[in-house]
Design a protein around this motif. Structure first.
Motif, PDB file in Angstrom:
ATOM      1  N   GLY A 115     -26.928 -21.602 -42.191  1.00 36.30           N
ATOM      2  CA  GLY A 115     -27.063 -21.731 -43.638  1.00 36.30           C
ATOM      3  C   GLY A 115     -28.141 -22.718 -44.040  1.00 36.30           C
ATOM      4  N   GLY A 116     -28.846 -22.396 -45.150  1.00 34.27           N
ATOM      5  CA  GLY A 116     -29.910 -23.264 -45.635  1.00 34.27           C
ATOM      6  C   GLY A 116     -31.240 -23.001 -44.955  1.00 34.27           C
ATOM      7  N   ASN A 117     -31.382 -21.804 -44.361  1.00 33.61           N
ATOM      8  CA  ASN A 117     -32.606 -21.400 -43.661  1.00 33.61           C
ATOM      9  C   ASN A 117     -32.781 -22.127 -42.332  1.00 33.61           C
ATOM     10  OD1 ASN A 117     -34.737 -19.549 -43.644  1.00 33.61           O
ATOM     11  ND2 ASN A 117     -36.200 -21.070 -44.386  1.00 33.61           N
ATOM     12  N   TYR A 118     -31.682 -22.541 -41.725  1.00 27.23           N
ATOM     13  CA  TYR A 118     -31.707 -23.141 -40.389  1.00 27.23           C
ATOM     14  C   TYR A 118     -31.342 -22.063 -39.364  1.00 27.23           C
ATOM     15  CZ  TYR A 118     -32.207 -27.785 -42.419  1.00 27.23           C
ATOM     16  OH  TYR A 118     -32.684 -28.896 -43.096  1.00 27.23           O
ATOM     17  N   LYS A 119     -32.215 -21.090 -39.254  1.00 26.01           N
ATOM     18  CA  LYS A 119     -31.932 -19.922 -38.417  1.00 26.01           C
ATOM     19  C   LYS A 119     -31.861 -20.272 -36.936  1.00 26.01           C
ATOM     20  CE  LYS A 119     -34.007 -16.722 -41.729  1.00 26.01           C
ATOM     21  NZ  LYS A 119     -35.041 -15.690 -41.974  1.00 26.01           N
ATOM     22  N   MET A 120     -32.459 -21.400 -36.571  1.00 24.54           N
ATOM     23  CA  MET A 120     -32.438 -21.787 -35.158  1.00 24.54           C
ATOM     24  C   MET A 120     -31.023 -22.079 -34.660  1.00 24.54           C
ATOM     25  SD  MET A 120     -32.876 -24.404 -37.338  1.00 24.54           S
ATOM     26  CE  MET A 120     -34.611 -24.135 -37.717  1.00 24.54           C
ATOM     27  N   PHE A 121     -30.071 -22.322 -35.590  1.00 24.05           N
ATOM     28  CA  PHE A 121     -28.700 -22.622 -35.188  1.00 24.05           C
ATOM     29  C   PHE A 121     -27.803 -21.387 -35.140  1.00 24.05           C
ATOM     30  CE2 PHE A 121     -29.458 -27.031 -37.151  1.00 24.05           C
ATOM     31  CZ  PHE A 121     -29.896 -27.544 -35.940  1.00 24.05           C
ATOM     32  N   ALA A 122     -28.192 -20.352 -35.847  1.00 22.85           N
ATOM     33  CA  ALA A 122     -27.351 -19.155 -35.927  1.00 22.85           C
ATOM     34  C   ALA A 122     -27.162 -18.533 -34.548  1.00 22.85           C
ATOM     35  CB  ALA A 122     -27.969 -18.139 -36.884  1.00 22.85           C
ATOM     36  N   GLY A 123     -25.890 -18.309 -34.172  1.00 25.08           N
ATOM     37  CA  GLY A 123     -25.588 -17.649 -32.914  1.00 25.08           C
ATOM     38  C   GLY A 123     -25.604 -18.533 -31.687  1.00 25.08           C
ATOM     39  N   LYS A 124     -25.831 -19.846 -31.879  1.00 24.18           N
ATOM     40  CA  LYS A 124     -25.840 -20.755 -30.732  1.00 24.18           C
ATOM     41  C   LYS A 124     -24.403 -20.972 -30.224  1.00 24.18           C
ATOM     42  CE  LYS A 124     -30.182 -21.826 -30.077  1.00 24.18           C
ATOM     43  NZ  LYS A 124     -30.833 -20.876 -30.984  1.00 24.18           N
ATOM     44  N   PRO A 125     -24.236 -21.249 -28.931  1.00 26.11           N
ATOM     45  CA  PRO A 125     -22.894 -21.457 -28.371  1.00 26.11           C
ATOM     46  C   PRO A 125     -22.155 -22.596 -29.071  1.00 26.11           C
ATOM     47  CG  PRO A 125     -24.520 -21.219 -26.617  1.00 26.11           C
ATOM     48  CD  PRO A 125     -25.289 -21.332 -27.898  1.00 26.11           C
ATOM     49  N   VAL A 126     -20.899 -22.336 -29.423  1.00 29.16           N
ATOM     50  CA  VAL A 126     -20.064 -23.351 -30.061  1.00 29.16           C
ATOM     51  C   VAL A 126     -19.267 -24.059 -28.973  1.00 29.16           C
ATOM     52  CG1 VAL A 126     -18.214 -23.804 -31.713  1.00 29.16           C
ATOM     53  CG2 VAL A 126     -19.918 -22.018 -32.192  1.00 29.16           C
ATOM     54  N   VAL A 127     -19.567 -25.336 -28.775  1.00 27.14           N
ATOM     55  CA  VAL A 127     -18.888 -26.126 -27.749  1.00 27.14           C
ATOM     56  C   VAL A 127     -17.513 -26.570 -28.232  1.00 27.14           C
ATOM     57  CG1 VAL A 127     -19.010 -28.230 -26.336  1.00 27.14           C
ATOM     58  CG2 VAL A 127     -21.096 -26.915 -26.827  1.00 27.14           C
ATOM     59  N   LYS A 128     -17.439 -26.915 -29.504  1.00 27.29           N
ATOM     60  CA  LYS A 128     -16.172 -27.366 -30.087  1.00 27.29           C
ATOM     61  C   LYS A 128     -16.140 -26.983 -31.557  1.00 27.29           C
ATOM     62  CE  LYS A 128     -14.545 -31.312 -28.743  1.00 27.29           C
ATOM     63  NZ  LYS A 128     -14.286 -32.780 -28.562  1.00 27.29           N
ATOM     64  N   ASP A 129     -15.006 -26.444 -31.982  1.00 22.13           N
ATOM     65  CA  ASP A 129     -14.804 -26.041 -33.382  1.00 22.13           C
ATOM     66  C   ASP A 129     -13.663 -26.878 -33.939  1.00 22.13           C
ATOM     67  OD1 ASP A 129     -14.861 -24.775 -35.787  1.00 22.13           O
ATOM     68  OD2 ASP A 129     -14.230 -22.822 -35.053  1.00 22.13           O
ATOM     69  N   ILE A 130     -13.966 -27.800 -34.848  1.00 21.41           N
ATOM     70  CA  ILE A 130     -12.978 -28.737 -35.376  1.00 21.41           C
ATOM     71  C   ILE A 130     -12.492 -28.244 -36.729  1.00 21.41           C
ATOM     72  CG2 ILE A 130     -12.562 -31.146 -36.068  1.00 21.41           C
ATOM     73  CD1 ILE A 130     -14.928 -31.843 -34.146  1.00 21.41           C
ATOM     74  N   GLN A 131     -11.291 -27.692 -36.771  1.00 26.46           N
ATOM     75  CA  GLN A 131     -10.775 -27.057 -37.974  1.00 26.46           C
ATOM     76  C   GLN A 131     -10.038 -28.053 -38.886  1.00 26.46           C
ATOM     77  OE1 GLN A 131     -11.172 -23.721 -39.016  1.00 26.46           O
ATOM     78  NE2 GLN A 131     -12.748 -23.801 -37.446  1.00 26.46           N
ATOM     79  N   VAL A 132     -10.675 -29.176 -39.130  1.00 25.14           N
ATOM     80  CA  VAL A 132     -10.164 -30.162 -40.086  1.00 25.14           C
ATOM     81  C   VAL A 132     -11.305 -30.486 -41.035  1.00 25.14           C
ATOM     82  CG1 VAL A 132      -9.143 -32.447 -40.408  1.00 25.14           C
ATOM     83  CG2 VAL A 132      -8.634 -31.138 -38.334  1.00 25.14           C
ATOM     84  N   GLU A 133     -11.033 -30.477 -42.331  1.00 23.64           N
ATOM     85  CA  GLU A 133     -12.096 -30.705 -43.295  1.00 23.64           C
ATOM     86  C   GLU A 133     -12.639 -32.118 -43.197  1.00 23.64           C
ATOM     87  OE1 GLU A 133     -11.222 -29.526 -47.247  1.00 23.64           O
ATOM     88  OE2 GLU A 133     -10.633 -27.498 -46.678  1.00 23.64           O
TER      89      GLU A 133
END
Length: 566
Positions: free
Chosen positions: A517-535
């Motif tokens: 998001g925000g035209n940071y296409k270099m991050f789209a689809g990169k491996p997610v090492v950790k997903d923290i589901q707390v706001e």
């Protein structure tokens, strides 16, 4: 450009034509008895983001925003036309401390936005992307509490073609006109939203969806007028010569222009999402209007119609924006939501910790051109929570005040305004370099002697301060005197070693940025090492409660050069 407004002639019953059908009089005729004329008024809000009371929650001072003020404008319009319809284009139940309290502290009562909108007799609402932020349980509770339909024709149940809510609403008017409202939601929701919140849904192309449903609305439902209530914006502006041009890169997030030029049968598009005031913009004969954000404006669309061969057609249309600053808050609405507001204020005023040193924000531009303690604190919290050694964050808007000596939840929610979660991505050094080059486009190119200025494309047509990131865990220098793409003149790790372009690094960032998001296409689809589901607001609050005293720290790991920054 001012439009010529057709003057409606007087009739025997002594009222204007627009009032005839409401008073029981017969529509006037023109040259033949077969031709009748009438008038239609549609009002629209968008991106209310949970604001009812006209208040800036960060400072607790009065502000010219909120549904209480909009209610006064709505009532004024209905004094002239009691049949005037009221619609909304989404992002309604998230974004203010009022809705934060309702979602997380006491979700039992009716949603305060639905309570107020029911009171104002809304006819329909398009679903916005932020409707999903609190999860399906809270969202669907609010949807059931509404006495009007939530619309989104391009949002379907996962793996099917079945529309999640309703695609459209047909509203028969007393004057015989059948008004069709098609609801659409920006198709980029999956790029930003937490997967668990939307795993039951698919989001289809907005333009193709409109091409499917508008013929059905016109042919099957016999709609005379088609309004598209779309949670998406217009990424185009008009030059001095009158030419319409794309003002930023279009990637499917905002498709008003495409709807107006590629879909037949649309009379008016009620836009949203971009937080932009648009009074009356024309594309391919389609009228476009957008009422900014937070209830600062009300869009009012007026249509003249004539009836020939038993069908109504639009002969003239115009739109205007009414400003909330010119209205007093409606006392009925304030009373209706008084208990919600009192409980919210009590929550906001709770002291959760102490600041040692300066964690305030005195100048937003200075905060974006100098390393500061408040941004470093947010990055430090992200790094501690995730275990990543590199972090990026943004100062989302120019209303944030930072943290005073006695830190309250009000300070947290006004400084970190979005319900973002965190993701740790595995990226290459080149991705970090590319991301920093993208961030550096936030600044206008400088001769080297002038004050550093924000690039106009981050201001118009939509303010995008949230797309400028500041990093911790690396050392870097932005030279704004250089052209875009070559502004990062220093990029090292904290030990002073150059960042290697082919090496893997773990970086923590918010879920919006991690999606590209925000035209940071270099991050789209990169491996997610950790997903923290707390706001993040919860993480910040918990961090402050845990440490009790927060010290201001600045390591000056980055700087902006190539212009005057003081």
């Amino acid at each position: 450009m001012k439009k010529t407004v057709r003057t409606l002639r007087m009739v025997a019953c002594g009222t204007l034509l627009s009032s005839i059908t409401l008073l029981g009089c017969q529509p006037s005729t023109t040259q033949t008895e077969k031709t009748q004329t009438t008038h239609l008024t549609i009002m629209s809000t968008s991106d209310l983001h949970g604001y009812v009371t006209p208040i800036d929650y960060g400072t607790n001072k009065p502000a010219d925003i909120g549904l209480a003020k909009i209610a006064t404008l709505v009532k004024d319009v209905r004094k002239k036309n009691p049949e005037a319809l009221l619609l909304d284009s989404g992002d309604t139940i998230q974004g203010s401390p009022l809705e934060y309290h309702h979602a997380y502290v006491d979700n039992k009562p009716i949603d305060p936005m639905m309570l107020t909108m029911n009171h104002l007799r809304y006819s329909a609402m398009a679903i916005g992307n932020h409707e999903y932020n609190y999860g399906p349980k809270i969202m669907e509770k609010a949807m059931k509490e509404a006495k009007f339909p939530w619309l989104s024709a391009n949002t379907v149940k996962n793996g099917t073609s079945e529309v999640y809510t309703k695609p459209y609403q047909i509203i028969p008017m007393k004057n015989g006109v059948r008004v069709g409202v098609l609801g659409l939601t920006t198709q980029k929701v999956p790029n930003w939203e937490r997967p668990d919140n939307i795993k039951h849904l698919d989001f289809h192309d907005v333009v193709e969806t409109a091409k499917k449903w508008i013929p059905i609305m016109k042919e099957k439902e016999k709609a005379d007028v088609i309004f598209v209530s779309y949670h998406g914006g217009l990424e185009h502006t008009k030059t001095k010569e009158g030419k319409i041009e794309a003002s930023s890169q279009t990637d499917g997030e905002n498709q008003v222009y495409q709807l107006a030029t590629q879909v037949k049968g649309i009379d008016v598009i009620l836009a949203g999402h971009m937080h932009t005031p648009i009074d009356d913009f024309r594309v391919n004969g389609v009228l476009i209007t957008e009422p900014n954000k937070w209830g600062s404006h009300l869009s009012v669309v007026d249509l003249d119609l004539k009836k020939e061969n038993n069908r109504w057609t639009v002969t003239n249309k115009k739109a205007k924006l009414l400003e909330a600053e010119k209205a007093k808050p409606d006392p009925e609405v304030l009373k209706l939501t008084q208990t919600y507001e009192q409980n919210t204020q009590k929550m906001l005023d709770e002291v959760i910790g102490q600041a040692e040193g300066d964690l305030t924000i005195k100048d937003h531009h200075s905060t974006r051109t100098h390393d500061t303690a408040i941004i470093e604190l947010i990055n430090r919290i992200q790094m501690e929570e995730s275990g990543a050694k590199i972090s990026s964050t943004a100062l989302f808007n120019n209303e944030a005040t930072g943290f005073p000596k006695n830190i309250t939840l009000r300070n947290v929610l006004s400084t970190y305004v979005y319900s973002n979660t965190l993701q740790v991505l595995k990226v290459k050094g080149k991705d970090i370099k590319d991301a920093l080059e993208q961030t550096a486009t936030y600044f206008k190119q400088n001769s080297g002697n002038q004050p550093v200025e924000v690039n106009p494309k981050f201001i118009s047509p939509k303010v995008q301060h949230y797309n400028y990131d500041m990093w911790e865990g690396i050392r870097y220098t932005i030279d704004v005197s250089k052209p875009e793409g070559s502004r990062i003149v220093e990029l090292k790790d904290m030990d002073g070693n150059p960042i290697q372009m082919d090496k893997d690094y773990e970086v923590v960032m918010n879920n919006y940025r991690a999606s590209g998001g925000g035209n940071y296409k270099m991050f789209a689809g990169k491996p997610v090492v950790k997903d923290i589901q707390v706001e993040m607001t919860d993480l910040i609050t918990d961090y402050i409660r845990k440490h009790k005293t927060i010290s201001a720290q600045v390591d000056h790991n980055w700087k902006v050069i190539g212009g005057k920054v003081d």
